[in-house]
Write a protein that holds these residues in place. Structure first.
Motif, PDB file in Angstrom:
ATOM      1  N   ARG D 254      -0.518  -4.359  -8.501  1.00 17.89           N
ATOM      2  CA  ARG D 254       0.677  -3.549  -8.443  1.00 17.89           C
ATOM      3  C   ARG D 254       0.633  -3.972  -6.434  1.00 17.89           C
ATOM      4  O   ARG D 254       0.554  -3.186  -6.076  1.00 17.89           O
ATOM      5  N   PRO D 259       4.641   1.960   1.404  1.00 18.33           N
ATOM      6  CA  PRO D 259       3.026   1.659   1.703  1.00 18.33           C
ATOM      7  C   PRO D 259       2.633   2.963   0.446  1.00 18.33           C
ATOM      8  O   PRO D 259       2.862   3.314   0.358  1.00 18.33           O
ATOM      9  N   PRO D 260       1.572   2.362   0.553  1.00 23.20           N
ATOM     10  CA  PRO D 260       0.498   2.993  -0.716  1.00 23.20           C
ATOM     11  C   PRO D 260      -0.004   3.915  -0.554  1.00 23.20           C
ATOM     12  O   PRO D 260      -0.685   4.124   0.123  1.00 23.20           O
ATOM     13  N   HIS D 261      -0.562   5.368  -1.085  1.00 19.94           N
ATOM     14  CA  HIS D 261      -1.322   6.797  -1.729  1.00 19.94           C
ATOM     15  C   HIS D 261      -2.649   6.294  -2.220  1.00 19.94           C
ATOM     16  O   HIS D 261      -2.388   5.704  -3.002  1.00 19.94           O
ATOM     17  N   THR D 262      -3.962   6.676  -1.179  1.00 16.53           N
ATOM     18  CA  THR D 262      -4.728   6.434  -2.367  1.00 16.53           C
ATOM     19  C   THR D 262      -4.935   6.866  -3.077  1.00 16.53           C
ATOM     20  O   THR D 262      -5.139   7.014  -4.624  1.00 16.53           O
ATOM     21  N   TRP D 264      -2.072   7.298  -5.503  1.00 16.76           N
ATOM     22  CA  TRP D 264      -1.493   6.994  -6.766  1.00 16.76           C
ATOM     23  C   TRP D 264      -3.060   5.827  -7.133  1.00 16.76           C
ATOM     24  O   TRP D 264      -2.360   5.904  -8.762  1.00 16.76           O
ATOM     25  N   LEU D 270      -6.295   0.320 -11.407  1.00 19.40           N
ATOM     26  CA  LEU D 270      -6.080  -0.026  -9.985  1.00 19.40           C
ATOM     27  C   LEU D 270      -5.781  -0.569  -8.909  1.00 19.40           C
ATOM     28  O   LEU D 270      -7.177   0.249  -8.393  1.00 19.40           O
ATOM     29  N   ILE D 272      -3.203  -0.958  -5.440  1.00 27.25           N
ATOM     30  CA  ILE D 272      -1.440  -0.729  -5.234  1.00 27.25           C
ATOM     31  C   ILE D 272      -1.796  -1.911  -3.750  1.00 27.25           C
ATOM     32  O   ILE D 272      -2.628  -1.157  -2.485  1.00 27.25           O
ATOM     33  N   MET D 287      -1.586  -3.908   3.124  1.00 27.96           N
ATOM     34  CA  MET D 287      -2.423  -2.590   2.777  1.00 27.96           C
ATOM     35  C   MET D 287      -2.309  -2.794   1.796  1.00 27.96           C
ATOM     36  O   MET D 287      -1.823  -3.165   0.676  1.00 27.96           O
TER      37      MET D 287
END
Lengths: 324, 324, 324, 324
Positions: D254, D259-262, D264, D270, D272, D287
């Motif tokens: 996705r 900025p992605p959070h781990t 998530w 997944l 991200i 990232m």
């Protein structure tokens, strides 16, 4: 005053915390450190955050027959190891044993300094209380002394951070499996029970035969909380008053109106206690927090050593807890 | 079978966990999500890890008068808010209330599915047990049913991960102040006590008036452990046998020979119980772990909903716990 | 010597850490504490682990026109608030601003004490470096001074514990959502960039226009690690030698042969740096750790205040880091 | 369809996660589990949260000459051990090697399923990417394919939860010393570099000789974040567009605007990704987050196994991530 002190067990968590506290102590001078696994290394190798003037002290292999000139030795060895290891130390070297072998042992004073300080003054052989007993006994002492609870019916639900298991805790206490995890252990017959039984009976004059003690491993590094369930008809107010009277002169025990947080004492020699009671259920609850490496080990040890050497009890121990 | 379900309270932790479980459920189809603070957003906005087919469902403002065609509604609202909010829902929409307002309330079945599953089958209004009661009641049920403990003298020392306080826990539960921290709260009179009192009395036929319950906040996200101190003369073996017999047909309750770790159930609908007893002290200890968001909230809710709708109890709930 | 000091912003994390350090400082006497949200409370209300002699000091509402007799004020207010709030302070009160408003501002000295100590001696208005700049600048200074890296091409990947966001971080930084979580933030244009740009240019004499800085929020309370990627042909040995020469007289900066752990400096005013280089890739890596509340805030502030008042730089700051 | 599968390395973290995912897989039936340290135990002994129907499967000692009837074997052994251990497996048993020995090895397909899925379909020997390469390569693939960055000048700053070190991480990764701690390791020449170099060169057609890779150990159990610094003149929008085009058909990758959070992706398969660029600095940042045990190990393995066996790629892998 310049008192020459040593630490044996320097690479363990208790020994390391003693080092941290001694580094700032105005009267104790650390001149000797021993530890089998780290012999030959400098303190700076072991502790990158070491105070500069101690950085080059080299760790020696423990040998009681070849000690340097020493006034006092802090021993922080695994329970079961210290009795034999310390047997050969010269009589003129005072010993404070942080480990478990000499608690209520013949020839040794039990160092519950916040309750019986005068017994420790000037002594030469003192055994530190265990980490769980430190928190428990301080929380219970005012209630037992004043007869507010039944000594035969005490249930201690204790919770400790994982450093309580010591540096040798090993892979069973790895980060990945103990983070986000909580577990009881040592059910029914933990090794700290005889010590607590002895103290409760001494404080109350009665039997503690119904004592129940259950420790839990909590996903944090430092801190002990004991939640203690007792039987008695006292009110919350009576318990708080008893504790405030008991610890009116104490440097390190505080009585709060709210349930204590373990973080309130982290890195310090403080113990914080609180009480809640409901006479309609014949219930008295005592709560206490300590840092298992502070009041539960090295902080208590320095406090005892101060008394042993005739120093003010709080010397070198007035650091505030770390927050947050 | 295709059962149309909705969730109100979608942005809270309980609603989010219900969403996670529903996303893989073979018979329930999520067609509606409501939540005041997130109305207008898509589920993908709220949950970046959402299953693709649910990503574009838009969260609506809760309005019981304008529900879509629904067979079942999961309500996960703060205690005190759900009674009023759910009053206007049409009778033909079944409701599973995860919140606290309808536990042992008139017209509502108490959904302790692992103990009384048949009572839930086909019902239209079911109240989920609270998270602490879920763990406690499952651990105590075998002992109470078999008369192995005294219902009047039960002390529950409970420990919960911080998600138990809900998403609205606020700055009082910030990371920096609750990491490396442990604290008791809700002393003497926690809101979950009446529910547990009611269940204990129903299971035992006796009074639970001496009940003591003390929750603690533990620095971890998920998980509840209850350590329960009871009076009785049963042996450890008798307690384990009673529990194994009681839960012989259970999909979700497991009886172990070792004290349970909260991590053993993380992310699952499991409850794991263990017992330790010492007749010489008239002591029976019961221990139980659940995921506060699983068996303690959304997992239990799906289990109840399965029973309400005539589905197999474990449908959509057979996921293993996350390890490590 | 007895220097009368105050703290404004006493309820924040930086103010609290300043309090902890001042409580043991031999020359500074805390006589004043202010903080809007906690005005009227005693320090013991705010900090249960407070040193006894400070317990009853009452927090006042900040009012620069009604200060008591003060020699020095520590200001720990949110960036954006301190410029206005401090404007009215009398000239004879020295100010150390821990907050962000006066860094490289006119009339204020930039307090990078481990690099430019002599600039701070005797000054009256000193601005503390930010927490990320503290770690970054100390790690880079030896390389920039010696021309070992290209100042135009520096990439800083920074990681901070969550207390770095301050007590006001709020629900967005709740335990449940930030535990077991890691996230970058402030991409491309973080507020600390101008300060670091200025320092890099000053140290190197060149332009820092290519500077890249990315902070990350790490699930721990305290600690900052910066991992810095630079271009240059120096070897690891040359970098280590440059750092050891640069910090030969330093009380607080240590150069190690291994990558530093943030825990090595927790609770202290230390900074630990390490380097790794590969000339075949034209790569020089610098690493630095500080406690964001120690060297990154209150520890640095005391160090600067010592210099401002003509005291030995390390007075009151020789505490070892907490381990574990 | 009923495909008989086995796991060797069942007691490690990767093997355990494969077990968790296989327990709910509709087409794979687990009929065999091997692991030297746990041979003779049942799966319920190892995993108290095990699905009931697998509880009694007994772990066997690994012996490639005495395998039961098997269609596919998942191998999760330490890097360095799998090449020899798997050499004797019959040709008719497909192998998915989660370990490191067969990545880009002769006779083995490299299983980067989100980038080159068609290469894996129907294959008999597939090597899973490493955990860091999984995150890195997925984040970089769109940029490299479209020529948006210079393949010779890539800096990867990677952060992993501690389970990435495996169950054998040992006392060096104990809770007490790694909680509240952050440290870089494996500087300059980590074992994952050749694999990433190979992939970058294959995707770009150019040389990756300047590659820099620095992993860090973060105090959390699961999760990897890579923050990648590249050179190129693309805008943020162009990078996001390239990624969205590249992964338009992807089940698991996705592209987000934040900025992605781990967290998530915790517990899921997944990945991200997000991008930020500044043409004025010739900077492109990529990232990516994965669960090191999901997309970084067992999730990716199931995805590859699905393709090897002609199943839909996402079968058994549609679980949402755990939140919070």
């Amino acid at each position: 005053m310049n008192i020459r002190v040593g630490i044996v067990g320097i690479s363990g968590f208790g020994g390391g915390e003693a080092l941290r506290l001694l580094a700032n102590h105005p009267s104790f001078e650390l001149v000797y450190a021993a530890g089998d696994s780290s012999a030959g290394k400098s303190l700076a190798d072991l502790y990158p955050g070491i105070a500069s003037r101690l950085a080059n002290l080299v760790v020696e292999k423990w040998d009681p027959d070849n000690l340097p000139e020493l006034d006092l030795l802090f021993a922080s060895m695994p329970t079961g190891a210290s009795a034999k290891a310390l047997a050969g130390v010269r009589d003129d070297v005072k010993i404070l044993d942080i480990g478990g072998d000499h608690r209520y042992a013949g020839g040794w004073v039990y160092g519950l300094a916040d309750v019986w300080p005068s017994e420790i003054v000037g002594q030469s052989r003192v055994a530190n209380p265990g980490c769980f007993p430190a928190a428990t006994q301080i929380a219970l002492a005012p209630l037992l002394k004043d007869g507010l609870i039944d000594p035969e019916n005490i249930i201690i639900d204790a919770k400790t951070g994982i450093s309580g298991a010591g540096r040798g805790g090993g892979t069973g206490l790895s980060y990945a499996t103990h983070n986000e995890n909580l577990v009881p252990y040592g059910l029914l017959n933990h090794v700290h029970m005889p010590e607590m039984t002895h103290t409760i009976e001494r404080l109350s004059g009665g039997s503690a035969r119904g004592l129940v003690f259950t420790p839990h491993l909590v996903p944090m590094t430092r801190g002990i909380l004991v939640t203690i369930y007792c039987r008695g008809s006292a009110t919350t107010r009576q318990c708080l008053d008893a504790a405030r009277a008991c610890y009116a002169e104490s440097h390190f025990v505080r009585v709060t109106d709210l349930p204590p947080h373990t973080k309130w004492v982290s890195g310090s020699n403080l113990a914080i206690v609180n009480y809640a009671a409901d006479p309609s259920r014949n219930l008295v609850m005592a709560m206490g927090v300590v840092d298992n490496l502070g009041k539960g080990a090295a902080g208590q040890a320095i406090q005892n050593a101060n008394l042993m050497c005739g120093l003010p009890e709080a010397e070198g121990l007035d650091g505030m807890s770390l927050w947050p």
